[in-house]
Enzyme design. Structure first.
Site, short mmCIF file in Angstrom:
data_model
loop_
_atom_site.label_atom_id
_atom_site.label_comp_id
_atom_site.label_asym_id
_atom_site.label_seq_id
_atom_site.Cartn_x
_atom_site.Cartn_y
_atom_site.Cartn_z
N CYS A 134 0.89 -1.18 0.00
CA CYS A 134 0.00 0.00 0.00
C CYS A 134 0.91 1.21 0.00
O CYS A 134 1.23 1.78 1.03
CB CYS A 134 -0.86 0.02 1.25
SG CYS A 134 -1.75 -1.52 1.56
N ALA A 136 1.22 4.43 -1.84
CA ALA A 136 1.08 5.88 -2.09
C ALA A 136 0.91 6.66 -0.78
O ALA A 136 0.29 6.15 0.14
CB ALA A 136 -0.14 6.14 -2.98
N GLY A 139 6.21 7.70 0.57
CA GLY A 139 7.23 8.07 1.57
C GLY A 139 8.09 6.89 2.00
O GLY A 139 9.32 6.96 2.05
N LYS A 140 7.42 5.77 2.27
CA LYS A 140 8.17 4.61 2.77
C LYS A 140 8.92 3.91 1.63
O LYS A 140 9.96 3.30 1.86
CB LYS A 140 7.25 3.66 3.53
CG LYS A 140 6.72 4.33 4.79
CD LYS A 140 5.84 3.47 5.62
CE LYS A 140 5.18 4.29 6.73
NZ LYS A 140 4.18 5.28 6.24
N GLU A 157 -0.33 0.38 -5.36
CA GLU A 157 -1.34 1.28 -4.79
C GLU A 157 -2.64 1.09 -5.56
O GLU A 157 -2.68 1.22 -6.77
CB GLU A 157 -0.86 2.73 -4.86
CG GLU A 157 -1.92 3.78 -4.59
CD GLU A 157 -2.58 3.67 -3.21
OE1 GLU A 157 -1.85 3.53 -2.21
OE2 GLU A 157 -3.82 3.74 -3.13
N ASP A 188 -5.50 -4.48 -6.33
CA ASP A 188 -6.07 -4.61 -4.99
C ASP A 188 -5.07 -5.46 -4.20
O ASP A 188 -4.82 -6.62 -4.54
CB ASP A 188 -7.43 -5.31 -5.08
CG ASP A 188 -8.09 -5.42 -3.70
OD1 ASP A 188 -7.39 -5.29 -2.69
OD2 ASP A 188 -9.32 -5.64 -3.66
N ASP A 206 1.73 -1.15 4.91
CA ASP A 206 1.43 0.13 5.57
C ASP A 206 -0.04 0.39 5.30
O ASP A 206 -0.40 1.07 4.34
CB ASP A 206 2.35 1.22 4.99
CG ASP A 206 2.23 2.52 5.76
OD1 ASP A 206 2.04 2.47 6.98
OD2 ASP A 206 2.32 3.60 5.14
N CYS A 260 -1.22 4.33 11.21
CA CYS A 260 -0.98 5.59 11.92
C CYS A 260 -2.17 5.90 12.82
O CYS A 260 -2.56 7.05 12.99
CB CYS A 260 -0.67 6.72 10.96
SG CYS A 260 -1.90 6.97 9.69
#
Ligand code: SAM
Length: 329
Positions: A134, A136, A139-140, A157, A188, A206, A260
């Site tokens: 996942c 988009a 960053g990771k 993504e 998916d 993520d 998060c």
């Protein structure tokens, strides 16, 4: 500044705050009050600056030091190459973002420093085949490529628009010919395990989650109420993404799961369900890594050794970020 603060404070969505108040008082106990103080105070928020090793700039590092920034992980993690540089400082504030310019690599990526912990926990080594399930806005993915040169790097993504954003991030940070090793797909994530079984050494999940930080600033009651309803469906999606990630892993490979949110239902509960239902996975101890970076982050105490939860605190306003690591046998 006071006027700005009042304006920002006004935007806090009471429906979301009431919900969090109830849930997190139960789940986090006394720790919730100080977390709430940071989450509801955007002027307390900090930002980390991840340097792009493919576009190094001494001038930028000098500017950062002059502004009071220091490297976040100096020597604390032996497997981190010296080229991996992330600058932080204890005082709140923003740093200007760099605009996208076609044909020019960016020098840095702005992020929440806790977002690096899932990447560090994954411990990607040169030559390993990696899947960012996942990915988009990327960053990771960018951070992973600051740590090592994977064999194959598959960034996925599902969302159309966000997938384009991911592509743009990769183009802005990664040069030729390395960029040719990166495959971007729009699948998916729940189906990748069946499409690409036992293909990867490392997988990062993520996951889509209820983003506590932004949800508190939902634009109106309707949006907040809808999000709180959708919140109930997330653990099932997260579980399916994890099951797919496990299928995509080679035996002996490992995965990191991150969110998060502070919500136990999307964190420990999902991981425990996986551990109880998949006989081919076992937990991996990440407590040494947590100890090594504990100067810069505040963790919830009482977590198990294979997981951590970063709690935002004034002066260390990173997170929320949950990280867990599993290995496929
Ligand atoms: N890893 C990203 C980064 O560091 O920049 C952030 C990822 S964000 C937390 C989760 C992402 O998962 C969102 O972009 C969302 O669109 C995507 N997503 C949601 N459902 C998905 C699915 N079924 N398969 C793959 N990605 C999905």
């Amino acid at each position: 500044i006071l006027t700005k603060e009042r304006k920002l404070q006004k935007q806090i969505c009471q429906v979301a705050l009431d919900h969090f108040e109830k849930q997190y008082t139960t789940e986090l106990g006394e720790a919730w009050a100080s977390v709430r103080d940071v989450l509801t105070c955007p002027l307390c928020w900090q930002c980390a600056i991840l340097l792009n090793k493919f576009s190094p700039s001494t001038e930028l590092e000098n500017t950062l030091r002059m502004k009071g920034y220091h490297p976040a992980f100096p020597g604390s993690l032996p497997y981190l190459p010296a080229s991996f540089k992330c600058y932080i400082r204890r005082t709140p504030g923003r740093f200007p973002a760099q605009k996208h310019q076609a044909g020019k690599l960016k020098e840095y990526y702005l992020l929440n420093a806790a977002s690096l912990l899932p990447v560090l926990a994954l411990e990607v080594k040169d030559g390993e085949d990696v899947l960012d399930l996942c990915a988009a806005p990327g960053g990771k993915s960018v951070a992973t490529l600051q740590c090592a040169y994977p064999g194959q790097f598959h960034c996925n993504e599902y969302d159309d628009l966000r997938s384009r954003w991911l592509k743009q991030t990769i183009e802005s940070f990664i040069p030729d010919p390395l960029i040719n090793l990166i495959m971007v797909s729009k699948l998916d994530g729940r189906q990748i395990g069946d499409l690409k079984p036992e293909l990867y050494d490392k997988v990062l999940v993520d996951a889509p989650c209820s983003n506590d930080r932004s949800w508190l600033f939902s634009s109106d009651i309707q949006q907040a109420t809808l999000r709180l309803i959708q919140r109930k469906e997330l653990p099932s999606l997260q579980f399916q993404l994890l099951r797919s990630a496990i299928k995509a892993l080679r035996p002996g490979g490992s995965l990191v799961y991150s969110t998060c949110t502070l919500s136990k239902a999307e964190n420990s509960d999902v991981i425990n369900l996986i551990l109880n239902s998949c006989s081919n996975v076992m937990p991996v101890d990440i407590s040494e890594m947590a100890k090594a970076v504990s100067q810069e982050f505040t963790f919830l105490s009482g977590m198990q050794q294979h997981e951590l939860l970063v709690l935002p605190e004034k002066g260390k306003a990173w997170g929320p970020m949950y990280v867990a690591k599993l290995k496929k046998m």
